[in-house]
Design a protein around this motif. Structure first.
Motif, PDB file in Angstrom:
ATOM      1  N   ILE A  17       0.887  -1.167   0.000  1.00  0.00           N
ATOM      2  CA  ILE A  17       0.000   0.000   0.000  1.00  0.00           C
ATOM      3  C   ILE A  17       0.922   1.213   0.000  1.00  0.00           C
ATOM      4  O   ILE A  17       1.850   1.298   0.799  1.00  0.00           O
ATOM      5  CB  ILE A  17      -0.957   0.003   1.199  1.00  0.00           C
ATOM      6  CG1 ILE A  17      -1.859   1.226   1.127  1.00  0.00           C
ATOM      7  CG2 ILE A  17      -0.230  -0.049   2.501  1.00  0.00           C
ATOM      8  CD1 ILE A  17      -2.979   1.202   2.130  1.00  0.00           C
ATOM      9  N   SER A  25       6.769   9.635  -1.326  1.00  0.00           N
ATOM     10  CA  SER A  25       6.057   8.360  -1.418  1.00  0.00           C
ATOM     11  C   SER A  25       6.696   7.307  -0.523  1.00  0.00           C
ATOM     12  O   SER A  25       7.917   7.124  -0.548  1.00  0.00           O
ATOM     13  CB  SER A  25       6.061   7.864  -2.859  1.00  0.00           C
ATOM     14  OG  SER A  25       5.324   8.743  -3.674  1.00  0.00           O
ATOM     15  N   CYS A  27       5.699   3.198   1.369  1.00  0.00           N
ATOM     16  CA  CYS A  27       4.786   2.061   1.306  1.00  0.00           C
ATOM     17  C   CYS A  27       5.112   1.070   2.413  1.00  0.00           C
ATOM     18  O   CYS A  27       6.200   1.097   2.993  1.00  0.00           O
ATOM     19  CB  CYS A  27       4.839   1.386  -0.060  1.00  0.00           C
ATOM     20  SG  CYS A  27       6.387   0.516  -0.414  1.00  0.00           S
ATOM     21  N   THR A 103      -2.300   6.496  -1.611  1.00  0.00           N
ATOM     22  CA  THR A 103      -2.311   6.729  -3.053  1.00  0.00           C
ATOM     23  C   THR A 103      -2.641   5.492  -3.866  1.00  0.00           C
ATOM     24  O   THR A 103      -3.247   5.609  -4.924  1.00  0.00           O
ATOM     25  CB  THR A 103      -0.962   7.300  -3.524  1.00  0.00           C
ATOM     26  OG1 THR A 103       0.082   6.429  -3.105  1.00  0.00           O
ATOM     27  CG2 THR A 103      -0.737   8.691  -2.953  1.00  0.00           C
ATOM     28  N   ASP A 104      -2.255   4.299  -3.389  1.00  0.00           N
ATOM     29  CA  ASP A 104      -2.472   3.117  -4.215  1.00  0.00           C
ATOM     30  C   ASP A 104      -2.221   1.839  -3.438  1.00  0.00           C
ATOM     31  O   ASP A 104      -1.516   1.839  -2.432  1.00  0.00           O
ATOM     32  CB  ASP A 104      -1.513   3.141  -5.417  1.00  0.00           C
ATOM     33  CG  ASP A 104      -2.174   2.709  -6.706  1.00  0.00           C
ATOM     34  OD1 ASP A 104      -3.194   1.987  -6.659  1.00  0.00           O
ATOM     35  OD2 ASP A 104      -1.670   3.099  -7.767  1.00  0.00           O
ATOM     36  N   LEU A 106      -0.657  -1.740  -4.637  1.00  0.00           N
ATOM     37  CA  LEU A 106       0.063  -2.207  -5.815  1.00  0.00           C
ATOM     38  C   LEU A 106       0.627  -3.604  -5.631  1.00  0.00           C
ATOM     39  O   LEU A 106       0.962  -4.015  -4.520  1.00  0.00           O
ATOM     40  CB  LEU A 106       1.239  -1.264  -6.115  1.00  0.00           C
ATOM     41  CG  LEU A 106       0.926   0.203  -6.363  1.00  0.00           C
ATOM     42  CD1 LEU A 106       2.206   1.027  -6.328  1.00  0.00           C
ATOM     43  CD2 LEU A 106       0.224   0.376  -7.693  1.00  0.00           C
ATOM     44  N   HIS A 134       9.257   2.710  -9.544  1.00  0.00           N
ATOM     45  CA  HIS A 134       7.923   2.562 -10.111  1.00  0.00           C
ATOM     46  C   HIS A 134       7.734   3.671 -11.137  1.00  0.00           C
ATOM     47  O   HIS A 134       8.426   4.685 -11.073  1.00  0.00           O
ATOM     48  CB  HIS A 134       6.898   2.663  -8.970  1.00  0.00           C
ATOM     49  CG  HIS A 134       5.507   2.339  -9.370  1.00  0.00           C
ATOM     50  ND1 HIS A 134       4.563   3.305  -9.577  1.00  0.00           N
ATOM     51  CD2 HIS A 134       4.886   1.161  -9.593  1.00  0.00           C
ATOM     52  CE1 HIS A 134       3.413   2.733  -9.908  1.00  0.00           C
ATOM     53  NE2 HIS A 134       3.585   1.431  -9.928  1.00  0.00           N
ATOM     54  N   SER A 136       5.655   5.898 -11.322  1.00  0.00           N
ATOM     55  CA  SER A 136       5.305   7.177 -10.706  1.00  0.00           C
ATOM     56  C   SER A 136       6.476   7.782  -9.926  1.00  0.00           C
ATOM     57  O   SER A 136       6.363   8.881  -9.416  1.00  0.00           O
ATOM     58  CB  SER A 136       4.106   7.001  -9.771  1.00  0.00           C
ATOM     59  OG  SER A 136       4.439   6.129  -8.716  1.00  0.00           O
TER      60      SER A 136
END
Length: 157
Positions: A17, A25, A27, A103-104, A106, A134, A136
């Motif tokens: 996540i 960013s 995760c 945000t996502d 993945l 990634h 992004s």
């Protein structure tokens, strides 16, 4: 290191996540996530560690809420309508992690996980599983088990 699973094509992948903290960013693995909640105010606790926002009631269970920015040594950010609390389980205990926005979710090819460069020595570097490249941009992969030791005061709350 992160748990890696095989996908349909036989490649290894990471389920993560992704979220933002002060425009950067980060995760964590989805295996440690219990749920994602919208922002809700926490009840402050006197003499709590600086990164501890307070406590929240999660369906009858009181859990600590941590300002992940402060835990990582960054300035706190203002809570907005996009802010979220990611409820994770760390060392068998639930903990709420305040993030600027999720945000996502993945599935990343494990080949995209690279070791973090050793440019700056910092105690916070031990929190890093690696860097994910990634489309992004770069995503800093956090290790919650290393970030929160078994004896962490925030977990004891």
């Amino acid at each position: 290191m992160a748990s890696i699973s095989k996908n349909r094509e036989g490649r290894t992948s990471l389920e993560i996540i992704a979220f933002q903290l002060n425009g950067q960013s980060f995760c964590i693995e989805t295996t440690s996530i219990r749920e994602i909640r919208g922002w809700a105010a926490s009840t402050p606790i006197p003499h709590a560690p600086p990164e501890m926002v307070g406590i929240i009631n999660l369906r009858g269970v009181v859990i600590p809420t941590i300002d992940l920015c402060r835990k990582l040594g960054m300035p706190s950010s203002e809570a907005t309508e996009r802010s979220a609390i990611v409820v994770a389980e760390v060392h068998g205990k639930p903990i709420g992690l305040m993030v600027d926005q999720v945000t996502d979710m993945l599935s990343i090819n494990a080949d995209h996980l690279q070791q973090a460069p050793e440019i700056v020595s910092s105690p916070d570097r031990s929190y890093c599983e690696g860097i994910i490249t990634h489309q992004s941009g770069m995503i800093y992969f956090l290790s919650l088990t290393r970030m929160f030791a078994d004896d962490d005061k925030a977990l004891a709350a």
